[in-house]
Scaffold this active site. Structure first.
Site, PDB file in Angstrom:
ATOM      1  N   ALA A   1       5.690  -6.428 -48.805  1.00 24.84           N
ATOM      2  CA  ALA A   1       4.593  -5.696 -48.195  1.00 24.84           C
ATOM      3  C   ALA A   1       4.282  -4.386 -48.904  1.00 24.84           C
ATOM      4  CB  ALA A   1       4.919  -5.404 -46.723  1.00 24.84           C
ATOM      5  N   CYS A   2       5.320  -3.648 -49.310  1.00 26.68           N
ATOM      6  CA  CYS A   2       5.052  -2.272 -49.718  1.00 26.68           C
ATOM      7  C   CYS A   2       5.334  -1.974 -51.166  1.00 26.68           C
ATOM      8  CB  CYS A   2       5.877  -1.309 -48.856  1.00 26.68           C
ATOM      9  SG  CYS A   2       7.645  -1.427 -49.167  1.00 26.68           S
ATOM     10  N   GLY A   3       5.929  -2.870 -51.900  1.00 30.44           N
ATOM     11  CA  GLY A   3       6.248  -2.573 -53.286  1.00 30.44           C
ATOM     12  C   GLY A   3       7.420  -1.627 -53.389  1.00 30.44           C
TER      13      GLY A   3
END
Length: 279
Positions: free
Chosen positions: A120-122
């Site tokens: 989702a967020c890297g």
């Protein structure tokens, strides 16, 4: 027997349609952890990332991640393989990639903490703009110019190339296109940043970097991580169907990149690098 995970999985579901209910099978986007390990020429090794990804193009994902984070470039990599350690259970071996280097492990502060990432967020908080300036220079103006007509056609071209999304409806995509809108390569993943890493890794492993004459089209929004990875790959223009973050816009402006958002139908917003748009 050791088996690879695929990009999709099957599940039994209950489908509701008005007052009618029925059971059926459904295709789901695959999501599995991937551990990326580095092995030096002297035998030293270290895990540098654990990310949730859609199985497939794993070697490209590893190479793209390492290049984007400044840990190892194409010339540093001797080989990439799935792990065959006997201490790993069979089902985990295709979720562990070992990248063997020609030389020693990179001596970077980032290796003192593992990159713990998610689909989702890297790599959350992996590098500030100041740190990025130490290893990446602003991109030159170059030859890339894009007409509005080419821009307007990119979302449909990306969607048309999303084979797994067509089955599951649950994957992001990143596509590399020429200045005329012709597709060069498309990768899918549950994470936008993973899809970009797979593209960058494909380019790194096929000796195509830097991608100075190409445009990157991504599904969803544009984050700092997406722009950072595009910059490391030398991609001068990034387009997305949704909004960019404030840090993504700042990065684009500081490093001479073109950033287009809300690219839907025949409209879009150009947040940076307007000089590459022919209007």
């Amino acid at each position: 027997m050791t088996t690879r995970q695929g990009p999709t999985a099957r599940a039994r579901i209950l489908e509701l349609n008005g007052t009618t209910a029925r059971e059926r099978r459904d295709d789901l986007a695959g999501e599995e952890p991937l551990e990326i390990r580095l092995t030096a020429a002297d035998g030293a090794r270290k895990t540098v990332a654990i990310t949730m990804r859609t199985p497939g193009h794993d070697f490209e994902l590893a190479a793209g991640f390492l290049h984007g984070e400044g840990l190892a470039g194409p010339s540093d990599i001797a080989a990439i393989a799935y792990c065959t350690d006997e201490d790993l259970p069979p089902e985990a071996r295709y979720n562990t990639v070992t990248v063997r280097l020609h030389g020693p492990l990179p001596d970077l502060p980032a290796l003192d903490r593992h990159f713990l990432t998610s689909s989702a967020c890297g790599v959350c908080g992996s590098a500030s703009l100041d740190a990025l300036r130490e290893r990446c220079a602003p991109l030159p103006p170059g030859r890339l110019r894009l007409t509005p007509e080419v821009l307007y056609g990119l979302p449909d071209a990306l969607r048309a190339a999303q084979g797994v999304f067509g089955k599951t409806g649950g994957l992001h995509a990143a596509g590399l296109f020429t200045a005329t809108g012709s597709p060069v390569a498309v990768r899918e993943d549950v994470g936008r940043h993973n899809a970009v890493d797979k593209l960058a890794g494909w380019a790194a492993l096929t000796d195509r970097l830097p991608l100075t004459d190409h445009v990157l089209m991504v599904s969803g929004r544009t984050s700092y991580e997406i722009m950072q990875k595009a910059l490391a790959a030398g991609i001068p223009a990034v387009c997305a169907v949704s909004a960019p973050s404030s840090l993504a816009v700042r990065l684009a402006r500081d490093f001479g990149m073109t950033l287009v958002g809300f690219l839907r139908g025949e409209r879009c917003n150009v947040y940076a690098g307007q000089e590459r748009i022919l209007v």
